[in-house]
Design a protein around this motif. Sequence first.
Motif, mmCIF file in Angstrom:
data_model
loop_
_atom_site.group_PDB
_atom_site.id
_atom_site.type_symbol
_atom_site.label_atom_id
_atom_site.label_comp_id
_atom_site.label_asym_id
_atom_site.label_seq_id
_atom_site.Cartn_x
_atom_site.Cartn_y
_atom_site.Cartn_z
ATOM 1 N N ASP A 24 56.185 41.784 34.494
ATOM 2 C CA ASP A 24 56.698 42.786 35.314
ATOM 3 C C ASP A 24 56.130 44.171 35.379
ATOM 4 O OD1 ASP A 24 57.823 40.489 36.721
ATOM 5 O OD2 ASP A 24 59.554 41.255 35.467
ATOM 6 N N ALA A 25 55.752 44.533 34.052
ATOM 7 C CA ALA A 25 55.369 46.606 34.106
ATOM 8 C C ALA A 25 54.133 46.447 34.369
ATOM 9 C CB ALA A 25 54.994 46.058 32.092
ATOM 10 N N ASN A 26 52.843 45.569 34.234
ATOM 11 C CA ASN A 26 51.489 45.902 34.318
ATOM 12 C C ASN A 26 51.885 46.135 36.577
ATOM 13 O OD1 ASN A 26 51.109 45.974 32.411
ATOM 14 N ND2 ASN A 26 50.112 44.222 31.625
ATOM 15 N N ALA A 27 52.549 44.807 37.036
ATOM 16 C CA ALA A 27 52.429 44.625 38.134
ATOM 17 C C ALA A 27 51.810 45.501 39.517
ATOM 18 C CB ALA A 27 54.195 44.092 38.991
ATOM 19 N N ALA A 28 52.865 46.923 38.639
ATOM 20 C CA ALA A 28 51.824 48.473 40.097
ATOM 21 C C ALA A 28 50.929 48.212 39.859
ATOM 22 C CB ALA A 28 53.153 49.415 39.673
ATOM 23 N N LYS A 29 49.735 48.222 38.630
ATOM 24 C CA LYS A 29 48.570 48.493 38.727
ATOM 25 C C LYS A 29 47.891 47.592 39.026
ATOM 26 C CE LYS A 29 45.600 49.373 34.784
ATOM 27 N NZ LYS A 29 45.558 49.611 33.292
ATOM 28 N N VAL A 30 48.404 46.262 39.022
ATOM 29 C CA VAL A 30 48.156 45.020 39.423
ATOM 30 C C VAL A 30 47.664 45.541 41.036
ATOM 31 C CG1 VAL A 30 47.049 42.266 40.019
ATOM 32 C CG2 VAL A 30 47.824 43.742 38.151
ATOM 33 N N ARG A 31 48.773 45.509 41.916
ATOM 34 C CA ARG A 31 48.830 45.909 43.152
ATOM 35 C C ARG A 31 47.642 47.414 43.731
ATOM 36 N NH1 ARG A 31 54.048 45.042 43.710
ATOM 37 N NH2 ARG A 31 54.084 43.551 43.777
ATOM 38 N N ASP A 32 48.024 48.239 42.871
ATOM 39 C CA ASP A 32 47.019 49.527 42.945
ATOM 40 C C ASP A 32 45.663 48.779 43.400
ATOM 41 O OD1 ASP A 32 49.398 50.759 43.990
ATOM 42 O OD2 ASP A 32 49.095 51.965 42.031
ATOM 43 N N HIS A 33 45.116 47.798 42.506
ATOM 44 C CA HIS A 33 43.873 47.478 42.504
ATOM 45 C C HIS A 33 43.770 46.455 43.461
ATOM 46 C CE1 HIS A 33 39.935 45.756 40.665
ATOM 47 N NE2 HIS A 33 40.505 44.870 41.365
ATOM 48 N N LEU A 34 44.380 46.082 43.597
ATOM 49 C CA LEU A 34 43.858 45.091 44.904
ATOM 50 C C LEU A 34 44.077 45.988 46.071
ATOM 51 C CD1 LEU A 34 46.174 41.802 43.692
ATOM 52 C CD2 LEU A 34 43.987 42.102 43.671
ATOM 53 N N LEU A 35 44.765 46.688 46.478
ATOM 54 C CA LEU A 35 44.635 47.576 47.239
ATOM 55 C C LEU A 35 44.498 48.557 47.717
ATOM 56 C CD1 LEU A 35 48.719 47.746 48.271
ATOM 57 C CD2 LEU A 35 46.655 46.037 49.479
ATOM 58 N N HIS A 36 43.646 49.206 46.386
ATOM 59 C CA HIS A 36 42.917 49.999 46.268
ATOM 60 C C HIS A 36 40.809 50.364 46.643
ATOM 61 C CE1 HIS A 36 45.880 53.534 46.970
ATOM 62 N NE2 HIS A 36 46.698 52.687 47.059
ATOM 63 N N ASP A 37 41.436 49.190 45.638
ATOM 64 C CA ASP A 37 39.762 48.015 45.553
ATOM 65 C C ASP A 37 39.193 47.591 45.539
ATOM 66 O OD1 ASP A 37 39.703 50.508 43.368
ATOM 67 O OD2 ASP A 37 40.673 49.410 42.181
ATOM 68 N N VAL A 38 40.065 46.193 45.501
ATOM 69 C CA VAL A 38 39.631 45.492 45.999
ATOM 70 C C VAL A 38 39.355 44.558 48.240
ATOM 71 C CG1 VAL A 38 40.529 42.628 46.288
ATOM 72 C CG2 VAL A 38 40.776 43.921 44.357
ATOM 73 N N ALA A 39 40.800 45.460 48.188
ATOM 74 C CA ALA A 39 40.255 45.124 50.253
ATOM 75 C C ALA A 39 39.532 46.206 50.714
ATOM 76 C CB ALA A 39 42.408 45.597 50.331
ATOM 77 N N PRO A 40 38.977 47.356 50.671
ATOM 78 C CA PRO A 40 38.038 48.171 51.454
ATOM 79 C C PRO A 40 36.903 47.428 50.831
ATOM 80 C CG PRO A 40 39.256 49.317 49.754
ATOM 81 C CD PRO A 40 39.765 48.043 49.351
ATOM 82 N N ALA A 41 36.528 46.556 49.969
ATOM 83 C CA ALA A 41 35.538 45.904 50.068
ATOM 84 C C ALA A 41 35.393 44.748 50.480
ATOM 85 C CB ALA A 41 35.327 45.522 48.202
ATOM 86 N N HIS A 42 36.356 44.138 50.630
ATOM 87 C CA HIS A 42 36.262 42.721 51.814
ATOM 88 C C HIS A 42 36.269 42.588 53.175
ATOM 89 C CE1 HIS A 42 38.323 39.315 53.634
ATOM 90 N NE2 HIS A 42 38.026 38.114 52.446
ATOM 91 N N ALA A 43 37.403 44.820 53.314
ATOM 92 C CA ALA A 43 37.428 44.690 55.181
ATOM 93 C C ALA A 43 36.185 44.980 54.819
ATOM 94 C CB ALA A 43 38.200 46.018 54.869
ATOM 95 N N ALA A 44 35.386 46.006 54.348
ATOM 96 C CA ALA A 44 33.892 46.286 54.927
ATOM 97 C C ALA A 44 32.755 45.015 55.159
ATOM 98 C CB ALA A 44 32.879 46.776 53.528
ATOM 99 N N GLU A 45 33.266 43.906 54.102
ATOM 100 C CA GLU A 45 31.895 42.585 54.127
ATOM 101 C C GLU A 45 32.587 42.098 55.530
ATOM 102 O OE1 GLU A 45 32.328 39.502 51.275
ATOM 103 O OE2 GLU A 45 33.107 41.281 49.786
ATOM 104 N N TRP A 46 34.211 42.350 56.450
ATOM 105 C CA TRP A 46 34.208 41.766 57.032
ATOM 106 C C TRP A 46 34.142 42.576 58.971
ATOM 107 C CZ3 TRP A 46 34.028 36.805 58.032
ATOM 108 C CH2 TRP A 46 33.347 35.971 56.446
#
Length: 59
Positions: A24-46
């Motif tokens: 639970d203590a790391n959830a916000a950090k993981v959520r931010d990584h997924l939304l700010h790093d992974v999502a833009p990369a995936h969206a760029a591919e598609w």
Amino acid sequence: MQELRLIDPDGYTVPGTVQSNVPDANAAKVRDHLLHDVAPAHAAEWAEFGYDARNYRVA
């Protein structure tokens, strides 16, 4: 503990983004990584299909 996953605009889990047993203590950090790093990369591919990182969510 939480399980987090990145969901694309069509409601599907983005492959490779399921994060199991996130403390639970790391959830916000993981959520931010997924939304700010992974999502833009995936969206760029598609991008030709209209994907935009602003339409992704974490569940």
